[in-house]
Design an enzyme around this catalytic site. Structure first.
Site, PDB file in Angstrom:
ATOM      1  N   ASP A 183       0.852  -1.176   0.000  1.00  0.00           N
ATOM      2  CA  ASP A 183       0.000   0.000   0.000  1.00  0.00           C
ATOM      3  C   ASP A 183       0.900   1.242   0.000  1.00  0.00           C
ATOM      4  O   ASP A 183       2.093   1.164   0.327  1.00  0.00           O
ATOM      5  CB  ASP A 183      -0.884  -0.042   1.248  1.00  0.00           C
ATOM      6  CG  ASP A 183      -1.725   1.201   1.417  1.00  0.00           C
ATOM      7  OD1 ASP A 183      -2.308   1.651   0.420  1.00  0.00           O
ATOM      8  OD2 ASP A 183      -1.781   1.726   2.550  1.00  0.00           O
ATOM      9  N   ASP A 185      -0.356   5.121   0.778  1.00  0.00           N
ATOM     10  CA  ASP A 185      -0.669   6.134   1.783  1.00  0.00           C
ATOM     11  C   ASP A 185      -0.579   5.559   3.190  1.00  0.00           C
ATOM     12  O   ASP A 185      -1.173   4.509   3.484  1.00  0.00           O
ATOM     13  CB  ASP A 185      -2.066   6.700   1.545  1.00  0.00           C
ATOM     14  CG  ASP A 185      -2.137   7.523   0.271  1.00  0.00           C
ATOM     15  OD1 ASP A 185      -2.512   8.695   0.346  1.00  0.00           O
ATOM     16  OD2 ASP A 185      -1.793   6.989  -0.808  1.00  0.00           O
TER      17      ASP A 185
END
Length: 401
Positions: A183, A185
């Site tokens: 991922d 963010d």
């Protein structure tokens, strides 16, 4: 005859210096014995060397014992010798790696973890230190345990002791991990890009509230994304360039990527954020594959919409599968890393799913959880020590910047 084998266990302890191991084995070479096992460790300059010998019936154990004691005396070391009769037996099944991360790591935490292992009828065969900073990482090799049951027990103990614990099968299964999917963010980078954009648009409180609820799994991700992006309508596209310049990588991110690329891992990012930012990360870090949403821009302004299919919870899992297919790597050899509820499908699909500073619902579902702000500690879960990382950097210094 009962088929047992006479054994002699020699343990030397004392100040470490060159030649100790050579001296002992050179002496033992004069006797008709065979080496069954050897363990050696150095802790703060103090050596512990254990040698298990198998001795045939015609071997004079007393002479071997005396010779080993003379070596210890000459080297000014302590020695312990014991004899026995061992029947050859296979190693216990269910061998696991238990990785413990603490900052700091206190004796009570180790006592609690060791106690849970023993209570489950398992045995700790070996303990090694993988790192002393930025966290202390200790790895235990455990046999005779059920991985699912042990993981549940140690997860509960880790929460009580405020440490991180990962349980993985040992052997080729662990060493075969070859694709990392991460991922972006609040994982690869610090903070949420959409909130940085919202700050420019003057709607940060509204966007941050929806983001938090979505990451906890309380809102449908696609619907929450479209709702937040709609609040950005009319924002000048130049704000994206400003946000891109403000983005900061997570501590240890460069070390993680650099080290795994040296080991010929493939590296991918998949984001519910935006290609306008992730494309720059791909170029900067040398990432192999990426997938993210794209903000629609018309006449230099954000329209408040995204272009194409949204990368949501299910989309992240599909991206992992597609990256693995393109890399020619089985799903069982993938590692997924994330922090929010929209990462859950991806974490559960991967061979190893790691929750990184994640929401409670994600920590509970993942194979392992890391709750320290250093992304490179994930290397320790893969069996890579801090010393190995530093040695590689010394031979091939990383580029500045």
């Amino acid at each position: 005859m009962d088929g047992s084998q006479r054994t002699l266990l020699i343990t030397l302890t004392g100040r470490d210096r060159p030649g100790v191991t050579s001296r002992l084995f050179s002496t033992l070479a004069g006797f008709p014995v065979t080496v069954a096992d050897v363990e050696q460790v150095v802790i703060r300059g103090r050596l512990v060397l254990g040698v298990l010998l198998e001795c045939p019936q015609n071997a004079d154990i007393g002479q071997v014992w005396s010779a080993a004691e003379k070596v210890a005396a000459d080297l000014d070391m302590d020695i312990e010798v014991s004899t026995g009769r061992d029947k050859t037996s296979p190693r216990r099944r269910g061998r696991l790696h238990v990785t413990v991360l603490g900052s700091p790591l206190r004796p009570g935490a180790m006592a609690g973890i060791a106690g849970r292992i023993a209570a489950g009828g398992a045995n700790i065969d070996r303990i090694d230190r993988l790192a002393s900073y930025p966290v202390t990482c200790i790895e235990l090799q455990v046999s005779g345990a059920d991985p699912v049951a042990l993981r549940a027990e140690l997860t509960a103990e880790a929460a009580q002791q405020q440490v991180d614990v990962a349980v993985q099968r040992s052997g080729l299964y662990r060493r075969a991990k070859r694709l990392i999917v991460m991922d972006v963010d609040s994982t690869l980078i610090q903070g949420e890009v959409i909130e940085l954009l919202a700050e420019h648009a003057g709607c940060l409180p509204e966007v941050a509230k929806v983001t938090e609820a979505a990451m906890r799994g309380e809102l449908d991700f696609e619907g929450s994304l479209r709702e937040r992006v709609a609040l950005l309508a009319g924002l000048d596209a130049a704000a994206i360039d400003e946000v891109r310049r403000k983005v900061q990588l997570a501590s240890g991110a460069r070390t993680l990527v650099r080290t795994l690329k040296r080991l010929d891992y493939k590296f991918a990012i998949v984001s519910g954020g935006f290609t306008q930012v992730t494309d720059g990360l791909v170029e900067e870090l040398g990432i192999d594959y990426s997938a993210a949403n794209t903000l629609e821009i018309v006449n230099g302004k954000l329209t408040g919409r995204v272009v194409g299919e949204v990368i949501d919870r299910a989309g992240k899992a599909r991206a992992l599968q597609e990256f693995a297919r393109r890399a020619g790597i089985p799903i069982s050899q993938t590692v997924a890393i994330g922090d929010g509820a929209n990462d859950l499908d991806m974490l559960q699909a991967a061979g190893l799913g790691i929750a990184y500073n994640a929401k409670p619902v994600v920590r509970q579902a993942a194979d392992a959880a890391v709750n320290v702000p250093y992304l490179d500690t994930i290397l320790f879960l893969l069996g890579i020590s801090r010393e190995e990382v530093e040695a590689a950097d010394a031979e091939d210094p990383p580029a500045a910047g």
